[in-house]
Design an enzyme around this catalytic site. Structure first.
Site, PDB file in Angstrom:
ATOM      1  N   GLU A  22       0.851  -1.200   0.000  1.00  0.00           N
ATOM      2  CA  GLU A  22       0.000   0.000   0.000  1.00  0.00           C
ATOM      3  C   GLU A  22       0.888   1.252   0.000  1.00  0.00           C
ATOM      4  OE1 GLU A  22      -3.465   1.994   2.845  1.00  0.00           O
ATOM      5  OE2 GLU A  22      -2.100   0.487   3.660  1.00  0.00           O
ATOM      6  N   HIS A  23       1.823   1.301   0.949  1.00  0.00           N
ATOM      7  CA  HIS A  23       2.797   2.388   1.036  1.00  0.00           C
ATOM      8  C   HIS A  23       4.190   1.796   0.913  1.00  0.00           C
ATOM      9  CE1 HIS A  23      -0.592   3.385   3.850  1.00  0.00           C
ATOM     10  NE2 HIS A  23      -0.576   4.537   3.184  1.00  0.00           N
TER      11      HIS A  23
END
Length: 443
Positions: free
Chosen positions: A335-336
């Site tokens: 996601e990050h």
């Protein structure tokens, strides 16, 4: 506190085999689906009464009405800490700059003289946005959902957030204040699967909610399961799973920064994933050592941070090189993804799979959560290999407009007829022939 996975010494496997070696939280949407089904159908049949009952059961509050009065929005904004208001306003300003640049224009292609195809971009008519309200309050999620919808030109926007016992059954006042700053006055005290069902089916009555075309926003497994349940009836952004950070780092990285960033995601939820991928055993040792005092000094230690860092979803992954590290982070699809390496920008440019990439020591995920201008509603669970984060594009539909003259159709008619008959669909060809006083030669 955090486990290690050693992938050094051997050739890394490819594709799914490599992905299976990497840590990931258990997140069983399918099992949750069976539990949310009756909640969703209850909202369909009993409307507001079902929403009130859900608030009492899951949030511990007794509501008189589900829709938030406009006065409550105004009061929340007036009572907002000036520093928080200034921060929210700056976050909104930066998000608008980035998302306004994502707007798309219609484009017409002349295929042949007299024959054009125009791609027109049309916003969805109505969206229901969800802002979580469980372990933390997320006015930033209000911004990240509302701004791209507004910049896309969505005309009808409603937002739901769980009722809070502490605030008399209203959503958290900072959520309400963020809505007021953004000009959103249709807000509901509804949470979880029931809120998604409210948007999907609509709820009749003077304080009811019209059905939405699309529902977006992060949430827990019950929200994800409800989105899956309604897929096809409504559009969704994604089935968001637990938040995650991956950090690709080499010996040049600062272990203080790396440890702080791992903890920053771990404080979201006990299922949050914190993964460090590095070719430096020395950095791995230093980060492990640095985690101890930083964890001891933070909040939410026992209920979130320690369970997240020590869970099966978090690990330090050792690799032979940054090159191998790139293979690992692409397989993981975070996601990050933070890049803490020499020439971080060049390394970041080679990443294929990530919801958002944060380059170098001064672009931490926390910046993206609030004030980078980027969107923090991002794909989780490895879905970054095929999906994007929330954007203006999420709320737009591309429609092709085909405009051909008689001459332009005549010029290509024989190809259309040939392909129709090759697919054993003669009526398709007949629809072309009906427009002309001729037959394709040999037919």
């Amino acid at each position: 506190m955090i486990s290690r996975i050693d992938l050094r010494g051997d050739t890394l496997p490819e594709g799914g085999d490599l992905r299976d070696l990497l840590p990931r939280a258990e997140f069983d949407v399918e099992a949750a689906l069976e539990k949310v089904r009756p909640l969703c159908e209850d909202v369909r049949h009993r409307g507001t009464a079902a929403l009130i009952e859900s608030a009492e059961k899951f949030d511990g509050v007794t509501l008189e009405r589900v829709r938030v009065p406009e006065k409550a929005l105004v009061d929340a904004l007036e009572a907002l800490d000036p520093a928080v208001r200034a921060a929210l306003e700056e976050s909104i300003r930066r998000a608008r700059l980035v998302h306004r640049a994502q707007r798309r224009s219609s484009h017409t292609t002349q295929v042949v003289p007299g024959g054009t195809v125009t791609e027109k971009w049309v916003p969805v008519g109505r969206v229901g946005l969800y802002a979580p309200g469980g372990r933390s309050v997320y006015p930033s999620s209000v911004i990240m959902n509302v701004v791209p919808a507004q910049e896309a030109g969505v005309e009808s926007i409603a937002l739901a957030s769980p009722a809070q016992k502490e605030f008399g059954g209203l959503p958290h006042p900072t959520i309400l204040a963020a809505c007021a700053l953004l000009g959103i006055d249709e807000v509901y005290a509804a949470g979880g699967a029931s809120a998604v069902a409210m948007f999907a089916y609509g709820v009749p009555g003077p304080d009811g909610c019209a059905p939405a075309n699309m529902v977006t926003g992060p949430g827990n497994v019950w929200v994800a399961a409800a989105k899956r349940y309604f897929t096809g009836r409504i559009g969704i952004d994604a089935e968001a799973g637990p938040t995650e950070i991956a950090i690709l780092a080499d010996a040049t990285a600062d272990p203080v920064h790396v440890a702080a960033d791992l903890i920053s995601q771990a404080e979201h939820d006990p299922l949050a994933a914190a993964v460090l991928v590095t070719d430096s055993a020395e950095l791995a040792d230093a980060v492990e050592k640095e985690l101890e005092p930083q964890v001891a000094a933070t909040k939410h230690i026992d209920d979130r941070v320690v369970p997240a860092l020590s869970g099966r979803q978090s690990a330090i992954v050792l690799v032979d090189s940054v090159e191998d590290g790139l293979l690992v982070v692409d397989a993981y699809g975070a996601e990050h993804l933070e890049i803490h390496t020499a020439d971080a920008a060049a390394v970041a440019a080679r990443v294929r799979n990530a919801g958002a990439i944060f380059v170098g020591p001064y672009a931490p995920v926390s910046l993206g959560d609030y004030c980078a201008g980027s969107n923090h509603v991002l794909p989780t669970g490895g879905c970054a290999c095929h999906s994007s984060g929330l954007s203006v594009q999420s709320f737009l539909r591309g429609i092709h407009i085909v405009d051909y003259s008689e001459e332009a159709l005549a010029e290509v008619a024989h190809h259309v007829v040939t392909l129709a008959e090759a697919e054993d669909l003669p009526a398709h060809g007949a629809a072309i022939k009906a427009r002309f006083a001729w037959k394709v030669p040999g037919k």
